[in-house]
Design an enzyme around this catalytic site. Structure first.
Site, short mmCIF file in Angstrom:
data_model
loop_
_atom_site.label_atom_id
_atom_site.label_comp_id
_atom_site.label_asym_id
_atom_site.label_seq_id
_atom_site.Cartn_x
_atom_site.Cartn_y
_atom_site.Cartn_z
N GLN A 131 0.81 -1.23 0.00
CA GLN A 131 0.00 0.00 0.00
C GLN A 131 0.84 1.27 0.00
O GLN A 131 0.31 2.36 -0.20
CB GLN A 131 -0.92 0.02 1.22
CG GLN A 131 -2.11 -0.90 1.10
CD GLN A 131 -2.98 -0.79 2.33
OE1 GLN A 131 -2.66 -1.31 3.38
NE2 GLN A 131 -4.09 -0.09 2.20
N CYS A 174 -10.48 0.85 3.86
CA CYS A 174 -9.11 0.60 3.40
C CYS A 174 -8.53 1.91 2.87
O CYS A 174 -9.19 2.62 2.11
CB CYS A 174 -9.11 -0.46 2.31
SG CYS A 174 -7.47 -0.82 1.65
N HIS A 220 -3.64 -8.07 1.64
CA HIS A 220 -2.85 -7.18 0.77
C HIS A 220 -1.55 -7.87 0.35
O HIS A 220 -1.10 -7.72 -0.79
CB HIS A 220 -2.51 -5.88 1.51
CG HIS A 220 -3.60 -4.85 1.48
ND1 HIS A 220 -4.05 -4.29 0.31
CD2 HIS A 220 -4.32 -4.28 2.48
CE1 HIS A 220 -5.00 -3.40 0.59
NE2 HIS A 220 -5.20 -3.39 1.90
ZN LIG Z 1 -6.48 -2.22 2.96
#
Ligand SMILES: [Zn+2]
Length: 276
Positions: A131, A174, A220
């Site tokens: 991320q 998220c 993820h």
């Molecule tokens: Zn997430």
């Protein structure tokens, strides 16, 4: 009443992992973060470390797994620039393979510090390396969501070795999907093998909110996004928002969207863990 920490997380729509449905507090009471006055360590496990199944396979089928599953991160893979920026859906980085971390050095510690930094700044309680554009198997979280409170947890190369049969719904958000919150059904508890920031192996059992945060971040690391696990009905309820993010990606990058919710032929919510 939910704790102050939960309410603070809930009020931020773009938190990495939020609990945003106050009317469901009764249903989801088990997942409230630990009250500050009753905060127990997340890692209170007495489990003895046992090598995860994948490690055993890696010894016997090393060549195959290095290509397919166990590719390791080079120093270049762990290069980053602070401050870290959050990667938004549908950036293909979120679907890319995440490599195993094998170098436990100062650079890794700095990366972890920066990940906690961006996580706290955005009122998140969990964050995975992909991320922030680093495709390695690393996650950080702190269910208290506040620097200096709760327990900061770093999991490197985590594996799910056991998950409870009992499945529970919970409203998730998220950071890579700003403004989107929806129900996801997951196992209530998991047992995890992982390494810490020094490379030391450990095993831990997680339940309640830590289990939920871990599973979201672990997904993820597998390239799975939370809407992959939503039912068709729930996906329909956020379809317009997903399409808006896809359009934003095209406007921002000048590229075609690498995936779209509209091109899924038949929806089937993802179940289980890829490596458990
Ligand atoms: Zn997430």
């Amino acid at each position: 009443m939910a704790s102050a920490n939960l309410l603070r997380s809930s009020s931020i729509s773009h938190a990495t992992f939020t609990t945003t449905n106050p009317c469901r507090n009764n249903r989801f009471a088990n997942f409230r973060p630990v009250n500050p006055s009753d905060r127990r360590p997340v890692f209170s496990s007495n489990y003895q470390y046992k090598p995860p199944p994948i490690a055993v396979q890696a010894q016997s089928k090393r060549g195959l797994l290095q290509i397919n599953e166990e590719e390791t991160a080079s120093p270049a893979d762990l290069q980053f620039e602070a401050p870290l920026k959050i990667v938004m859906y549908p950036d293909p980085i979120l679907r890319a393979k995440n490599k195993r971390v094998v170098t436990f050095d100062e650079n890794l510690k700095k990366l972890v510090d920066e990940m906690f930094d961006v996580m706290y700044k955005t009122d998140g309680i969990g964050l995975s390396a992909p991320q922030v554009g680093i495709n390695v198997q690393l996650m950080v979280f702190n269910p208290a969501g506040e620097r200096g409170e709760g327990e900061e947890i770093v999991l490197v190369n985590p594996r799910v070795v056991k998950s409870s049969k009992k499945l529970v719904p919970f409203t998730e958000g998220c950071l890579s999907f700003p403004g989107i919150n929806a129900d996801v059904v997951r196992p209530e508890a998991v047992k995890v093998d992982a390494q810490d920031i020094t490379g030391a192996k450990f095993s831990v059992s997680l339940s309640r909110l830590p289990s939920r945060v871990f599973q979201h971040e672990f997904d993820h690391l597998e390239g799975t996004l939370f809407f992959d696990r939503m039912t068709a009905e729930v996906v329909d309820s956020i379809r317009a928002e997903l399409l808006a993010l896809e359009q934003k990606y095209e406007d921002r990058t000048g590229l075609s969207r690498p995936e779209s919710i509209e091109t899924r032929k038949r929806w089937k919510a993802a179940t289980g863990f890829g490596r458990s």
